[in-house]
Design an enzyme around this catalytic site. Structure first.
Site, PDB file in Angstrom:
ATOM      1  CG  PHE A  14       9.037 -94.501 -48.743  1.00  0.00           C
ATOM      2  CD1 PHE A  14       7.806 -93.865 -48.912  1.00  0.00           C
ATOM      3  CD2 PHE A  14      10.149 -93.976 -49.401  1.00  0.00           C
ATOM      4  CE1 PHE A  14       7.688 -92.741 -49.728  1.00  0.00           C
ATOM      5  CE2 PHE A  14      10.047 -92.855 -50.211  1.00  0.00           C
ATOM      6  CZ  PHE A  14       8.818 -92.239 -50.386  1.00  0.00           C
ATOM      7  CG  LEU A  84      11.459-102.574 -53.866  1.00  0.00           C
ATOM      8  CD1 LEU A  84      10.196-103.386 -54.092  1.00  0.00           C
ATOM      9  CD2 LEU A  84      11.142-101.094 -53.959  1.00  0.00           C
ATOM     10  CB  ALA A  85      14.030-106.420 -48.508  1.00  0.00           C
ATOM     11  CB  ALA A  86      17.623-102.227 -48.856  1.00  0.00           C
ATOM     12  CB  THR A 133      20.193 -95.810 -54.400  1.00  0.00           C
ATOM     13  OG1 THR A 133      20.572 -94.457 -54.228  1.00  0.00           O
ATOM     14  CG2 THR A 133      21.373 -96.658 -53.931  1.00  0.00           C
ATOM     15  CE1 TYR A 158      20.664 -97.677 -49.055  1.00  0.00           C
ATOM     16  CE2 TYR A 158      21.284 -95.544 -49.984  1.00  0.00           C
ATOM     17  CZ  TYR A 158      20.447 -96.653 -49.964  1.00  0.00           C
ATOM     18  OH  TYR A 158      19.402 -96.736 -50.846  1.00  0.00           O
ATOM     19  CE  LYS A 162      20.067-100.634 -52.802  1.00  0.00           C
ATOM     20  NZ  LYS A 162      18.917-101.566 -52.628  1.00  0.00           N
ATOM     21  CG  ASN A 187      17.374 -88.354 -52.548  1.00  0.00           C
ATOM     22  OD1 ASN A 187      18.362 -88.468 -53.261  1.00  0.00           O
ATOM     23  ND2 ASN A 187      17.452 -88.267 -51.241  1.00  0.00           N
ATOM     24  N   GLY A 291      31.261 -87.593 -44.901  1.00  0.00           N
ATOM     25  CA  GLY A 291      31.264 -88.096 -46.284  1.00  0.00           C
ATOM     26  C   GLY A 291      30.055 -87.658 -47.098  1.00  0.00           C
TER      27      GLY A 291
HETATM   28  P1  NAD Z   1      12.558 -98.525 -46.316  1.00  0.00           P
HETATM   29  O1  NAD Z   1      13.652 -98.501 -45.307  1.00  0.00           O
HETATM   30  O2  NAD Z   1      11.382 -97.625 -46.141  1.00  0.00           O
HETATM   31  O3  NAD Z   1      11.975-100.015 -46.450  1.00  0.00           O
HETATM   32  C1  NAD Z   1      12.798-101.147 -46.441  1.00  0.00           C
HETATM   33  C2  NAD Z   1      11.942-102.371 -46.136  1.00  0.00           C
HETATM   34  O4  NAD Z   1      12.804-103.526 -46.160  1.00  0.00           O
HETATM   35  C3  NAD Z   1      11.277-102.319 -44.759  1.00  0.00           C
HETATM   36  O5  NAD Z   1       9.917-102.687 -44.858  1.00  0.00           O
HETATM   37  C4  NAD Z   1      12.066-103.343 -43.950  1.00  0.00           C
HETATM   38  O6  NAD Z   1      11.294-103.971 -42.939  1.00  0.00           O
HETATM   39  C5  NAD Z   1      12.497-104.327 -45.032  1.00  0.00           C
HETATM   40  N1  NAD Z   1      13.722-105.075 -44.632  1.00  0.00           N
HETATM   41  C6  NAD Z   1      14.873-104.556 -44.132  1.00  0.00           C
HETATM   42  N2  NAD Z   1      15.744-105.542 -43.857  1.00  0.00           N
HETATM   43  C7  NAD Z   1      15.142-106.704 -44.225  1.00  0.00           C
HETATM   44  C8  NAD Z   1      15.541-108.069 -44.197  1.00  0.00           C
HETATM   45  N3  NAD Z   1      16.750-108.432 -43.719  1.00  0.00           N
HETATM   46  N4  NAD Z   1      14.677-109.010 -44.660  1.00  0.00           N
HETATM   47  C9  NAD Z   1      13.445-108.657 -45.131  1.00  0.00           C
HETATM   48  N5  NAD Z   1      13.008-107.379 -45.161  1.00  0.00           N
HETATM   49  C10 NAD Z   1      13.853-106.417 -44.721  1.00  0.00           C
HETATM   50  O7  NAD Z   1      13.283 -98.271 -47.710  1.00  0.00           O
HETATM   51  P2  NAD Z   1      12.762 -97.537 -49.028  1.00  0.00           P
HETATM   52  O8  NAD Z   1      13.115 -96.108 -48.950  1.00  0.00           O
HETATM   53  O9  NAD Z   1      11.387 -97.947 -49.305  1.00  0.00           O
HETATM   54  O10 NAD Z   1      13.740 -98.208 -50.107  1.00  0.00           O
HETATM   55  C11 NAD Z   1      13.376 -99.425 -50.757  1.00  0.00           C
HETATM   56  C12 NAD Z   1      14.460 -99.792 -51.751  1.00  0.00           C
HETATM   57  O11 NAD Z   1      14.617 -98.750 -52.714  1.00  0.00           O
HETATM   58  C13 NAD Z   1      15.828 -99.993 -51.115  1.00  0.00           C
HETATM   59  O12 NAD Z   1      16.458-101.066 -51.776  1.00  0.00           O
HETATM   60  C14 NAD Z   1      16.546 -98.680 -51.403  1.00  0.00           C
HETATM   61  O13 NAD Z   1      17.941 -98.891 -51.480  1.00  0.00           O
HETATM   62  C15 NAD Z   1      15.969 -98.311 -52.742  1.00  0.00           C
HETATM   63  N6  NAD Z   1      15.933 -96.860 -53.050  1.00  0.00           N
HETATM   64  C16 NAD Z   1      15.404 -95.970 -52.157  1.00  0.00           C
HETATM   65  C17 NAD Z   1      15.344 -94.615 -52.497  1.00  0.00           C
HETATM   66  C18 NAD Z   1      14.718 -93.603 -51.567  1.00  0.00           C
HETATM   67  O14 NAD Z   1      14.729 -92.409 -51.864  1.00  0.00           O
HETATM   68  N7  NAD Z   1      14.111 -93.990 -50.459  1.00  0.00           N
HETATM   69  C19 NAD Z   1      15.821 -94.180 -53.731  1.00  0.00           C
HETATM   70  C20 NAD Z   1      16.359 -95.139 -54.620  1.00  0.00           C
HETATM   71  C21 NAD Z   1      16.398 -96.481 -54.268  1.00  0.00           C
HETATM   72  P1  TYD Z   2      18.067 -88.215 -46.660  1.00  0.00           P
HETATM   73  O1  TYD Z   2      16.587 -88.006 -46.684  1.00  0.00           O
HETATM   74  O2  TYD Z   2      18.682 -88.918 -45.499  1.00  0.00           O
HETATM   75  O3  TYD Z   2      18.437 -88.939 -48.046  1.00  0.00           O
HETATM   76  P2  TYD Z   2      19.900 -89.250 -48.709  1.00  0.00           P
HETATM   77  O4  TYD Z   2      20.950 -88.988 -47.712  1.00  0.00           O
HETATM   78  O5  TYD Z   2      19.789 -90.691 -49.049  1.00  0.00           O
HETATM   79  O6  TYD Z   2      19.984 -88.354 -49.896  1.00  0.00           O
HETATM   80  O7  TYD Z   2      18.757 -86.788 -46.791  1.00  0.00           O
HETATM   81  C1  TYD Z   2      18.488 -85.921 -47.876  1.00  0.00           C
HETATM   82  C2  TYD Z   2      19.402 -84.726 -47.752  1.00  0.00           C
HETATM   83  O8  TYD Z   2      19.046 -83.962 -46.574  1.00  0.00           O
HETATM   84  C3  TYD Z   2      20.878 -85.091 -47.562  1.00  0.00           C
HETATM   85  O9  TYD Z   2      21.685 -84.145 -48.255  1.00  0.00           O
HETATM   86  C4  TYD Z   2      21.092 -84.965 -46.063  1.00  0.00           C
HETATM   87  C5  TYD Z   2      20.130 -83.865 -45.658  1.00  0.00           C
HETATM   88  N1  TYD Z   2      19.564 -83.967 -44.298  1.00  0.00           N
HETATM   89  C6  TYD Z   2      19.657 -82.884 -43.411  1.00  0.00           C
HETATM   90  O10 TYD Z   2      20.206 -81.798 -43.733  1.00  0.00           O
HETATM   91  N2  TYD Z   2      19.120 -83.014 -42.159  1.00  0.00           N
HETATM   92  C7  TYD Z   2      18.506 -84.165 -41.746  1.00  0.00           C
HETATM   93  O11 TYD Z   2      18.044 -84.244 -40.573  1.00  0.00           O
HETATM   94  C8  TYD Z   2      18.401 -85.269 -42.673  1.00  0.00           C
HETATM   95  C9  TYD Z   2      17.734 -86.554 -42.265  1.00  0.00           C
HETATM   96  C10 TYD Z   2      18.951 -85.116 -43.939  1.00  0.00           C
END
Ligand code: NAD
Ligand code: TYD
Length: 352
Positions: A14, A84-86, A133, A158, A162, A187, A291
């Site tokens: 993403f 970013l991979a995670a 994060t 998670y 991180k 987020n 949690g």
């Molecule tokens: P995502 O799950 O959409 O994408 C993760 C990508 O990493 C995927 O394309 C996956 O194929 C790749 N990946 C997973 N395991 C791998 C491995 N072992 N080797 C190589 N590639 C691998 O995640 P995202 O939401 O885009 O998050 C990206 C980064 O940003 C993460 O490090 C996450 O912790 C951080 N982050 C996310 C958010 C959020 O709101 N989504 C907020 C703050 C930080």
């Molecule tokens: P999420 O998108 O999983 O992000 P994070 O847990 O990393 O903040 O969830 C956002 C918020 O929405 C979190 O408080 C959990 C809640 N949530 C629901 O209430 N229902 C759902 O089906 C999901 C996926 C999340």
């Protein structure tokens, strides 16, 4: 501009796809290598528009494979890494914590070792930039915000993984003088987000008249930032951030889950031509997440004052844009939700 070979990991996910797109388009002189394992969350369809760009290359690999990482770094001599991979979903970390240790902790250490190896003689101008994060800081009560000096207090597997990876990045900077920095973001929402996360999941469920599973009472608070604003912050920090520093990134945009869900329902009623109040009837309160952190809120004053970044988009506008994107990209949604997804989702839902 100096020609740089830049590694972006997780670029098929993403946030990564937005970062890759920004860098490939904005820096034609950089050679951008997107390394991704293509797990369930990685999707090359997220980058279709970049396939023919001469400065873009995709490498399918697993960051847990230390030898492959070392070989790739030796071969390509990267000047910079944006990592970013995670594994990124809290609910999955509750069902399978170990996978999060492999990718998030061991994978990060493998990349740090590979960077250390190729930069050992000259690390001038190099940078290892680790994307993290705000969840590492734990949970807030009704007052206060996370700053860069807030102590780490992760609660989910998670966020624990991180937090661990963040500590390793800082340890490699302090111990081995690896040029590294970290940013911690709140987020994200926007296009190309896998529909296991709240916003795309609920957009998809509303469209399909499926229940909206609200965890607990829906009173948890998240601080939402448009993904393209996060990508812009990553660009600014990569180019202007100070090695060894941490930057918090957030939108000053706190919403209780239930208020956000009701807003999404109202927008969707309007877009889908449904009578007002129709989609809200899909709200179903389910067992709370174990949690479950109550509140996240980021203070991004440091980034705003020192590097001049500010979020560009108001939330209501961003949410509307996001909903429009998912409604216009039904095929993308159908593709990512086919296959294993349905059974995974039904199983998760049954458990509640
Ligand atoms: P995502 O799950 O959409 O994408 C993760 C990508 O990493 C995927 O394309 C996956 O194929 C790749 N990946 C997973 N395991 C791998 C491995 N072992 N080797 C190589 N590639 C691998 O995640 P995202 O939401 O885009 O998050 C990206 C980064 O940003 C993460 O490090 C996450 O912790 C951080 N982050 C996310 C958010 C959020 O709101 N989504 C907020 C703050 C930080
Ligand atoms: P999420 O998108 O999983 O992000 P994070 O847990 O990393 O903040 O969830 C956002 C918020 O929405 C979190 O408080 C959990 C809640 N949530 C629901 O209430 N229902 C759902 O089906 C999901 C996926 C999340």
């Amino acid at each position: 501009m100096m020609k740089k070979t830049l590694l972006i990991t997780g670029g098929a996910g993403f946030i990564g796809s937005h970062v890759v797109r920004l860098f490939v388009n904005k820096y034609p002189d950089y050679h951008i290598v997107n390394l991704d394992k293509l797990t369930y969350a990685g999707n090359l369809a997220n980058l279709k528009d970049l396939e023919d760009k001469p400065n873009y290359e995709f490498v399918k690999a697993d960051i847990v494979d230390s030898e492959a990482m070392l070989n790739l770094f030796r071969e390509r001599q990267f000047d910079g890494v944006i990592h970013l991979a995670a594994e990124s979903h809290v609910d999955r970390s509750i069902s399978n914590p170990t996978e999060f240790v492999f990718t998030n902790v061991i994978g990060t250490v493998n990349l740090l070792n590979a960077a250390r190896e190729i930069w050992k003689d000259n690390s001038e101008g190099k940078l290892f930039y680790h994307i993290s994060t705000d969840e590492v800081y734990g949970s807030l009560g009704s007052e206060g915000m996370f700053t860069e000096t807030t102590g780490y207090d992760p609660h989910s597997p998670y966020s624990a993984s991180k937090a661990s990876s963040d500590h390793f990045v800082r340890a490699y900077h302090d111990t081995f003088e690896l040029p590294a920095l970290v940013s911690n973001c709140s987020n994200n929402y926007g296009s190309f987000q896998f529909p296991e996360k709240l916003i795309p999941l609920f957009i998809n469920n509303i469209r399909n008249n499926k229940a909206l599973p609200v965890y607990g009472k829906g009173e948890n608070i998240r601080d939402w930032l448009w993904v393209e604003d996060h990508a812009r912050a990553i660009d600014v920090i990569f180019h202007q951030g100070k090695v060894g520093e941490t930057y918090n990134i957030g939108g000053h945009n706190e919403w209780t889950n239930i208020d956000l869900i009701k807003l999404m329902c109202a927008i969707m009623d309007r877009k889908l031509g449904r009578e007002s109040g129709t989609s809200e009837k899909l709200i179903t309160y389910v067992k709370d997440r174990a949690g479950h952190d109550l509140r996240y809120a980021i203070d991004s004053t440091k980034l705003q004052n020192e590097l001049g970044w500010v979020p560009s988009l108001q939330f209501e506008e961003g949410l509307e844009k996001t909903i429009d994107w998912y409604l216009a990209n039904e095929e993308w949604m159908n593709n990512v939700t086919s296959g294993d997804y349905q059974s995974y989702y039904e199983e998760q839902y049954q458990k509640r």
